[in-house]
Design a protein around this motif. Sequence first.
Motif, PDB file in Angstrom:
ATOM      1  N   MET A  73       0.829  -1.201   0.000  1.00 44.40           N
ATOM      2  CA  MET A  73       0.000   0.000   0.000  1.00 44.40           C
ATOM      3  C   MET A  73       0.870   1.260   0.000  1.00 44.40           C
ATOM      4  O   MET A  73       0.599   2.204  -0.735  1.00 44.40           O
ATOM      5  CB  MET A  73      -0.853  -0.065   1.275  1.00 44.40           C
ATOM      6  CG  MET A  73      -1.797   1.061   1.433  1.00 44.40           C
ATOM      7  SD  MET A  73      -3.096   0.892   0.224  1.00 44.40           S
ATOM      8  CE  MET A  73      -4.079   2.274   0.726  1.00 44.40           C
ATOM      9  N   GLU A  74       1.927   1.239   0.819  1.00 40.71           N
ATOM     10  CA  GLU A  74       2.782   2.415   0.921  1.00 40.71           C
ATOM     11  C   GLU A  74       3.513   2.658  -0.390  1.00 40.71           C
ATOM     12  O   GLU A  74       3.643   3.800  -0.836  1.00 40.71           O
ATOM     13  CB  GLU A  74       3.796   2.254   2.075  1.00 40.71           C
ATOM     14  CG  GLU A  74       3.223   2.518   3.453  1.00 40.71           C
ATOM     15  CD  GLU A  74       2.275   1.442   3.935  1.00 40.71           C
ATOM     16  OE1 GLU A  74       2.281   0.347   3.339  1.00 40.71           O
ATOM     17  OE2 GLU A  74       1.523   1.689   4.895  1.00 40.71           O
ATOM     18  N   ALA A  75       3.963   1.575  -0.999  1.00 37.55           N
ATOM     19  CA  ALA A  75       4.650   1.723  -2.278  1.00 37.55           C
ATOM     20  C   ALA A  75       3.695   2.301  -3.314  1.00 37.55           C
ATOM     21  O   ALA A  75       4.030   3.244  -4.040  1.00 37.55           O
ATOM     22  CB  ALA A  75       5.180   0.368  -2.746  1.00 37.55           C
ATOM     23  N   VAL A  76       2.486   1.737  -3.341  1.00 39.63           N
ATOM     24  CA  VAL A  76       1.511   2.192  -4.332  1.00 39.63           C
ATOM     25  C   VAL A  76       1.143   3.660  -4.075  1.00 39.63           C
ATOM     26  O   VAL A  76       0.986   4.447  -5.011  1.00 39.63           O
ATOM     27  CB  VAL A  76       0.257   1.292  -4.312  1.00 39.63           C
ATOM     28  CG1 VAL A  76      -0.845   1.877  -5.169  1.00 39.63           C
ATOM     29  CG2 VAL A  76       0.607  -0.107  -4.798  1.00 39.63           C
ATOM     30  N   SER A  77       1.056   4.030  -2.785  1.00 40.46           N
ATOM     31  CA  SER A  77       0.614   5.397  -2.495  1.00 40.46           C
ATOM     32  C   SER A  77       1.635   6.441  -2.959  1.00 40.46           C
ATOM     33  O   SER A  77       1.274   7.570  -3.271  1.00 40.46           O
ATOM     34  CB  SER A  77       0.321   5.556  -1.006  1.00 40.46           C
ATOM     35  OG  SER A  77       1.541   5.568  -0.295  1.00 40.46           O
ATOM     36  N   LEU A  78       2.904   6.021  -3.020  1.00 38.43           N
ATOM     37  CA  LEU A  78       3.912   6.970  -3.493  1.00 38.43           C
ATOM     38  C   LEU A  78       3.686   7.357  -4.959  1.00 38.43           C
ATOM     39  O   LEU A  78       4.107   8.429  -5.396  1.00 38.43           O
ATOM     40  CB  LEU A  78       5.318   6.370  -3.336  1.00 38.43           C
ATOM     41  CG  LEU A  78       5.955   6.450  -1.943  1.00 38.43           C
ATOM     42  CD1 LEU A  78       7.262   5.687  -1.914  1.00 38.43           C
ATOM     43  CD2 LEU A  78       6.185   7.905  -1.546  1.00 38.43           C
ATOM     44  N   LEU A  92       8.716   2.544  -9.447  1.00 38.31           N
ATOM     45  CA  LEU A  92       9.710   1.486  -9.606  1.00 38.31           C
ATOM     46  C   LEU A  92       9.473   0.351  -8.606  1.00 38.31           C
ATOM     47  O   LEU A  92       9.425  -0.820  -8.976  1.00 38.31           O
ATOM     48  CB  LEU A  92      11.124   2.034  -9.434  1.00 38.31           C
ATOM     49  CG  LEU A  92      12.129   0.908  -9.627  1.00 38.31           C
ATOM     50  CD1 LEU A  92      12.413   0.681 -11.084  1.00 38.31           C
ATOM     51  CD2 LEU A  92      13.387   1.135  -8.851  1.00 38.31           C
ATOM     52  N   VAL A  93       9.276   0.737  -7.327  1.00 40.36           N
ATOM     53  CA  VAL A  93       9.136  -0.301  -6.316  1.00 40.36           C
ATOM     54  C   VAL A  93       7.850  -1.095  -6.540  1.00 40.36           C
ATOM     55  O   VAL A  93       7.839  -2.322  -6.432  1.00 40.36           O
ATOM     56  CB  VAL A  93       9.198   0.305  -4.901  1.00 40.36           C
ATOM     57  CG1 VAL A  93       8.955  -0.761  -3.854  1.00 40.36           C
ATOM     58  CG2 VAL A  93      10.540   0.972  -4.672  1.00 40.36           C
ATOM     59  N   THR A  94       6.790  -0.394  -6.898  1.00 40.38           N
ATOM     60  CA  THR A  94       5.543  -1.113  -7.165  1.00 40.38           C
ATOM     61  C   THR A  94       5.739  -2.118  -8.291  1.00 40.38           C
ATOM     62  O   THR A  94       5.307  -3.269  -8.205  1.00 40.38           O
ATOM     63  CB  THR A  94       4.435  -0.116  -7.570  1.00 40.38           C
ATOM     64  OG1 THR A  94       4.293   0.827  -6.520  1.00 40.38           O
ATOM     65  CG2 THR A  94       3.125  -0.840  -7.774  1.00 40.38           C
ATOM     66  N   SER A  95       6.412  -1.678  -9.347  1.00 36.04           N
ATOM     67  CA  SER A  95       6.525  -2.587 -10.495  1.00 36.04           C
ATOM     68  C   SER A  95       7.443  -3.762 -10.192  1.00 36.04           C
ATOM     69  O   SER A  95       7.415  -4.763 -10.892  1.00 36.04           O
ATOM     70  CB  SER A  95       6.979  -1.840 -11.742  1.00 36.04           C
ATOM     71  OG  SER A  95       8.344  -1.545 -11.642  1.00 36.04           O
ATOM     72  N   ASP A 103      -4.144  -7.409  -6.088  1.00 35.78           N
ATOM     73  CA  ASP A 103      -5.324  -6.555  -6.011  1.00 35.78           C
ATOM     74  C   ASP A 103      -4.974  -5.090  -5.806  1.00 35.78           C
ATOM     75  O   ASP A 103      -5.679  -4.199  -6.259  1.00 35.78           O
ATOM     76  CB  ASP A 103      -6.224  -7.013  -4.858  1.00 35.78           C
ATOM     77  CG  ASP A 103      -6.922  -8.308  -5.213  1.00 35.78           C
ATOM     78  OD1 ASP A 103      -7.001  -8.593  -6.429  1.00 35.78           O
ATOM     79  OD2 ASP A 103      -7.356  -9.019  -4.304  1.00 35.78           O
ATOM     80  N   PHE A 104      -3.851  -4.866  -5.119  1.00 38.59           N
ATOM     81  CA  PHE A 104      -3.484  -3.496  -4.797  1.00 38.59           C
ATOM     82  C   PHE A 104      -3.336  -2.619  -6.032  1.00 38.59           C
ATOM     83  O   PHE A 104      -3.524  -1.412  -5.978  1.00 38.59           O
ATOM     84  CB  PHE A 104      -2.158  -3.486  -4.026  1.00 38.59           C
ATOM     85  CG  PHE A 104      -2.363  -3.484  -2.548  1.00 38.59           C
ATOM     86  CD1 PHE A 104      -3.023  -2.417  -1.949  1.00 38.59           C
ATOM     87  CD2 PHE A 104      -1.933  -4.536  -1.765  1.00 38.59           C
ATOM     88  CE1 PHE A 104      -3.229  -2.408  -0.588  1.00 38.59           C
ATOM     89  CE2 PHE A 104      -2.143  -4.533  -0.408  1.00 38.59           C
ATOM     90  CZ  PHE A 104      -2.790  -3.472   0.194  1.00 38.59           C
ATOM     91  N   LEU A 105      -2.960  -3.279  -7.130  1.00 40.05           N
ATOM     92  CA  LEU A 105      -2.723  -2.513  -8.341  1.00 40.05           C
ATOM     93  C   LEU A 105      -3.954  -1.725  -8.767  1.00 40.05           C
ATOM     94  O   LEU A 105      -3.856  -0.660  -9.352  1.00 40.05           O
ATOM     95  CB  LEU A 105      -2.304  -3.448  -9.477  1.00 40.05           C
ATOM     96  CG  LEU A 105      -0.820  -3.781  -9.534  1.00 40.05           C
ATOM     97  CD1 LEU A 105      -0.553  -4.667 -10.720  1.00 40.05           C
ATOM     98  CD2 LEU A 105      -0.001  -2.506  -9.640  1.00 40.05           C
ATOM     99  N   ARG A 106      -5.107  -2.304  -8.453  1.00 38.84           N
ATOM    100  CA  ARG A 106      -6.354  -1.665  -8.839  1.00 38.84           C
ATOM    101  C   ARG A 106      -6.422  -0.232  -8.299  1.00 38.84           C
ATOM    102  O   ARG A 106      -6.934   0.671  -8.935  1.00 38.84           O
ATOM    103  CB  ARG A 106      -7.516  -2.473  -8.264  1.00 38.84           C
ATOM    104  CG  ARG A 106      -8.479  -2.913  -9.311  1.00 38.84           C
ATOM    105  CD  ARG A 106      -9.528  -3.788  -8.694  1.00 38.84           C
ATOM    106  NE  ARG A 106      -9.204  -5.185  -8.900  1.00 38.84           N
ATOM    107  CZ  ARG A 106      -9.795  -6.169  -8.242  1.00 38.84           C
ATOM    108  NH1 ARG A 106     -10.707  -5.928  -7.332  1.00 38.84           N
ATOM    109  NH2 ARG A 106      -9.479  -7.405  -8.507  1.00 38.84           N
ATOM    110  N   LEU A 107      -5.876  -0.074  -7.070  1.00 41.89           N
ATOM    111  CA  LEU A 107      -5.918   1.232  -6.428  1.00 41.89           C
ATOM    112  C   LEU A 107      -5.171   2.275  -7.245  1.00 41.89           C
ATOM    113  O   LEU A 107      -5.455   3.458  -7.171  1.00 41.89           O
ATOM    114  CB  LEU A 107      -5.280   1.146  -5.041  1.00 41.89           C
ATOM    115  CG  LEU A 107      -5.910   0.143  -4.091  1.00 41.89           C
ATOM    116  CD1 LEU A 107      -5.108   0.052  -2.824  1.00 41.89           C
ATOM    117  CD2 LEU A 107      -7.348   0.550  -3.809  1.00 41.89           C
ATOM    118  N   ALA A 108      -4.202   1.776  -8.017  1.00 46.11           N
ATOM    119  CA  ALA A 108      -3.334   2.732  -8.701  1.00 46.11           C
ATOM    120  C   ALA A 108      -3.844   3.093 -10.099  1.00 46.11           C
ATOM    121  O   ALA A 108      -3.347   4.048 -10.698  1.00 46.11           O
ATOM    122  CB  ALA A 108      -1.928   2.162  -8.788  1.00 46.11           C
ATOM    123  N   ILE A 109      -4.823   2.357 -10.588  1.00 47.42           N
ATOM    124  CA  ILE A 109      -5.194   2.548 -12.000  1.00 47.42           C
ATOM    125  C   ILE A 109      -5.496   4.004 -12.339  1.00 47.42           C
ATOM    126  O   ILE A 109      -5.023   4.527 -13.345  1.00 47.42           O
ATOM    127  CB  ILE A 109      -6.401   1.645 -12.374  1.00 47.42           C
ATOM    128  CG1 ILE A 109      -5.942   0.197 -12.418  1.00 47.42           C
ATOM    129  CG2 ILE A 109      -6.978   2.044 -13.725  1.00 47.42           C
ATOM    130  CD1 ILE A 109      -6.945  -0.763 -12.975  1.00 47.42           C
TER     131      ILE A 109
END
Lengths: 1002, 159
Positions: A73-78, A92-95, A103-109
Motif C-alpha cells: 500500500m505504501e509503495a503504491v501510495s507513493l 519502480l518499487v511497485t513494479s 489486487d493493490f494494483l487496482r488502487l493505482a489505475i
Amino acid sequence: MALSGMRGLSVFISEIRNCQNKEQERLRVDKELGNIRTRFKNEKGLSPYEKKKYVWKMLYIFMLGYDVDFGHMEAVSLISAPKYPEKQVGYLVTSCLLNENHDFLRLAINTVRNDIIGRNETFQCLALTLVGNIGGREFAESLAPDVQKLLISSSCRPLVKKKAALCLLRLVRKNPDVVNVDGWSDRMAQLLDERNVGVLTSSMSLFVSLVSNNHEAYWSCLPKCVKVLERLARNLDVPQEYTYYGIPSPWLQVKTMRALQYFPTIEDPNTRRALFEVLQRVLMGTDVVKNVNKNNASHAVLFEALALVMHLDAEKEMMSQCVALLGKFIAVREPNIRYLGLENMTRMLMVTDVQDIIKRHQAQIITSLKDPDISIRRRALDLLYAMCDTSNAKDIVEELLQYLGTAEFAMREELALKAAILAEKFAPDLSWYVDVILQLIDKAGDFVSDDIWFRVVQFVTNNEDLQPYAALKAREYLDKPAIHETMMKVSAYLLGEYSHLLARRPGCSPKEIFGIIHEKLPTVSTPTISILLSTYAKILMHSQPADPELQNQIWAIFSKYETSIDAEIQQRAVEYFALSKKGAALMDILAEMPKFPERESSLIKKAEDTEADTAELSAIKSRAQQQASNALVVTGQQPANEPPQVTQLGMVKIPSINNLENNHVDQEVTQTNGTMGEVEPQNADILGDLLSPLAIEGPPGVSGTETLSEDGALALAPVGEQENAIKPVVDIAEKFHDLCVKDSGVLYEDPYVQIGIKAEWRGHQGRLVLFLGNKTTSSLDAVNAVILPPSHLKLELSSVPEIIPPRSQVQCPLDVVNLRPSRDVAVLDFSYKFGTNLVDNKLRIPAVLNKFFQPVTLSAEEFFPQWRSLAAPPLKLQEVVRGVRPMPLGEMANLLNSLRLIVSPGLDPNANNLVASTTFYSESTRSMLCLVRIETDPADRTQLRMTVASGDPTLTFELKEFIKEQLISIPTASTPPVPQQPQPTIQPISSSDPGALLAGLL
Amino acid sequence: MKIHFVVTISRQGKVRLTKWYSPYSHKERSKVIQELSRVILTRGPNLCNIVEWRGFKVVYRRYAGLYFCMCVNQEDNELEILEIIQYFVETLNRYFGSVCELDLIFHFHQTYYILDEILIAGELQESSKTTVHRLIDAQDSLVEAAKEKENTVSYIIAQ
C-alpha cells in the motif's frame, strides 16, 4: 547519484553484507521488516524521505529473495505523490514488488491513467513503464485506448513513444481479447516508417506480437519490414549510436526477420527478391571474428537469417548453402556457435528434406556428444535422435549406449528413452533390438523406466523367432555377479516364459535356471519377488516329466511365502501352490502368454510428451479430455463391458505390478474355459470400441441417443422406433451420411412424410431450410419439430405449422451459428399424427464439423512453415489409427476432399502420404487453419498414422477424432437396422485369429 | 522475444538483481534462483552461454564475480539476448564508471532505473547507450532539482 544521501539504507545494506551466514541475514531482515511494519502503522508521522527509505529497504529485501507481504500500500501510495522523486520511487518499487495478479494494483489505475494522459512527459514515461512491466487485465481494459492514442499521436516524442509501443505490446499479449487492434495495420505500417531506431525497435517488437496473432491483417506491412532490413543491411541512415560493434542494430535486424517468419510466404516477386538479396548478403558476409561481442551480434543476425531462409523454404541452392554453414559451425571452437549450429540443424531437419546432407556430418555430431558442455551434448543428442533412420540407427544407437556409461545423471533418463525408441523404430533385426534394450538395462538400469522393459517383453512375446534368443540373452545376463533389479525382472519374466526353449543347452535345465534366479531372490524388492514366484510356477510347469526335487524346492518356497506380509506375494504363493498340485492341468492354466495386441509404443508417446515441456499443462488437459471421452464410452455402455476392459488394459500394459496378479488370474480362468473364454472379453471390447463414437456423440443416459447412433447398424433398434408403427422407407443413417458431404437431399422419408434439407454455409454460420412434405391426400396433424442443440451450436428454427395440408410442402428455415469446435450433433425431434398413429423420430441434423470448413489449397511454401510453427501437443496431435476401412489412396483423398479437407497432391514427398488443409470457422476460433497429414502403410491398409494441427487445441482434438470416425471401418448399414445386426458383424471376425482381431481393432 | 526474468547472482550465490516480467510466486522465485545458481555457478569456463532449464533457455554471462542471466523461450534468439546482457553491462559501466559489484549493491535502485530504460515487458526498448545515458542523467537531475528546491529558504518557509 540520487541515493547517496540515504544513509539509513546504506547502513542496512552494509549490515546485511556483514552477516556471516544465511541465518544471521534472515534475523537481520526479520528485524528490519518488523521495524518497517511498525513505522508504516502510524503512517502520519512519516516524511516522504522516510517513506522512500523504507520502501527501498523493502525492495532490497525482496530482491534478496525474501517474501515481503506488506507495505504494498505504501509503495503504491507513493505513485500518487505530486513530486517526481517520490513518484519515481513509487512506480519502480511497485513494479518490482507487485505482479499483475495483485489486487493493490487496482488502487493505482486512476493515478496511472492520469499520468498517461497528462502532459508531463516524465510522468508518462513512469506510468507506461509500470503498465508495460506488470499491467494486467484491468489495466488493459481501462488504459489500452489511451496508450494507443499516445502511440499514434504526432506530438508524442520518441522517449514516450517507444514506451507506449511496448506498453501496448504487453497489454495485447496478455489480453488480446480486451485490446482492440482492428484496423491497426495502417497505423502499424506508419509506425514502421519511423526513422528513429529506438522507436522503430519498440514498434517492431509490437509488430511481431500483433503479426503472430493474425498475419492476415498485416500483409501491407510486409514490404515495410523488408525496407527496414535493407536499410540496416546497407547501413543507410543508421546513426552511430545505433551501431553495435560496427553492426547496425543487430536487435532490430533480428526482430524484423522474426516478424517476417510469421507470414506464410512472400508473394510479391520484387519484395521477395529484395529480401533474398539481404539474406544472401548476411549468409555470405558473416565471418567468425576475434571480438566476441561482434561475433555474437553478427551471428545473432546470421542465425535469424537462417531461420527465415528455412521458413521461406528457399531454393535448394540456398538451403544447401545453409546446411554447409551449419556444418562449419558445429566444428568451430566458439561454443555458442557450436551449440546453435547443432540446434539449427535439428530445426532444419524438421522443415526440409536435408537428411542426406546432414548425415555427412554424423561423425562430427557424434563427437559433440562428448563435448565438455552439457548444453551442447543435449543438442547433439536431440540432433542424433532426429536424424536417425534405418541406415544409421545401428551406429547412432551404439554411440548412445556407449555414452550412457559416462553421461551425467541429468541426461541418462532421456538418453535411455531415446536409445530405446530409436532401437525400436529402426531396428534392422529384432535380435539387435533385444540386445540394445538389455544393454540399456544393464548399463543404466536406474534410468530405464518400466515402459522400456514392458515393451521388450511385448516384442518377444509377439515374435516366436525371437523367444529362444531373448531367453538365452537373459540367461547370460544372470551369470553376471551383480545385476540391476530391472534386469532381474525382465530376465525372470523371459525365462519363465521361454526357458524351456533352451532346455538342451548347457546350464539351462529347469533346475539350473531356477537355481540361478533363486540365488538372487534375497537381493530383490517385493514387486520383483512377485514376478519371480510366477517364474517359478512356469518353470515348474515346463519341467516335464516332473522333477520331484525341483518340485519340492519350489513348493517349499511357495509355502514359505504363503504367510508373507505382502498381500500380492501371499496371494501368488497360495494360488500357485494350489494350482501346481493339479499336475497336468497346470499345463493349461499356466500356458504361455498370448500375443499382445499391436499398438503404438508408449515410449514414443512418452517422448512426445516430454518434448512438449512448455505446453505441458495444456497437454495434460487434452489428455484428460481424451480420457474423459473414453470414460464416457465405458459408462455409457452396459456396465458388463467394464471388467473385460480392465483385463484388456492389464494385458497390454503388462505388469503394472499390482495388476499383474489379476491379470494372471484372469488369464488363467479364461484359459481353462477354453477358446470361448478367450474370445469373450475381446468380443465385449469390440463392442466397446465400435460403439465408442456413438457414446461420445450424445450425453449418456439421454433417451434418444439410440437414434443418434453413428450408424443404423449399431442402433440396437431405437426405442422410439419400436413404438412407431410407421417405418421410414429410407435408411436414415445413410441419408444423414450423404448429407454430411452434400448440401441438399432427403433427410427422412416414410409413407406419409418426406423431409428434405437444403443448406448454405458461410464461415461459422449456416442457413438450412427444412422442407416438410405431406405425401398423402389428407392433412397431417400435430406436427411438431423441436431442435435439441448441442452446446456448441446456436440453432434457431422458425416456427413449424401444426398442420401440413394434403399434398403440400412447408419450408422451415433453420439458422445455425457455430460457437466452437465440437463433433456433437444437433438433433431434430420430429413428430406428427397420422390417423391414430403418433410418429416420432429423432433425426440428426447434418450441421457437422466439416460444414464449417472452407477449402484452402496450400503450396509447400505456405504449408511447411505453418506445420512447423504448430509444433507440439495440444496444437498438434498424432495418433496411429488402426482398424481403418481399407481403401485405395485415391479413395481416401476423395473422402477427405468431400469433407472439404483439401488434399494437396505432391506436397508430401512420400507418395503413400496425404497432406490436406482447410480453414475452420467458429465464433471462438474465428478462422483457423487446419493441417492434416496422413501416413499410410501400403503393406497394411488397415492402419495409418494421422497428424492433425491447428491453432486451437480443442479444434485439433475434435478434428482428429472426426477424421478418425470417417476412416474407421464401422459397418455401414445398407439395410434398415435390425436388432441382431451387431452379432453377424462380429461373428466372422471372432472366428479368425484372436490376436489379429484385436490388433485390427485397437 | 520476451525475457521472462533478469537475475544477477554473485559467484557466492548472492542475488544482486532480480526483475520478473512474468508473474512468479514467492516460492517460484526462490526456486528459480536456487536452481539457476546450482546450474550456472557450477559451469566451467569456455562453455557456451546457454543452459536449458525447464523447457526454457537461460542465457548468461559472467563478469568478474557476477553472473547476469536472462530467461527466454526455447525458440528465441539466444545470441541476441546474450548481447542485450553485454549492452546492459556496458551501459552500467558507462553510468558508474567502471562498474563493480559494490555499485550494484549500494545503488541497486539505479541499476533498476537503467534496466527500465533498456527493457520493458521483457522486450528491448532502446539500444543506444547514449540515449539511455542521457535519459538517466535527466532523471537524476530532476531528483537533484527537487532536492535543492526543498533546501531553499522560501520552500522551508512555505512548509
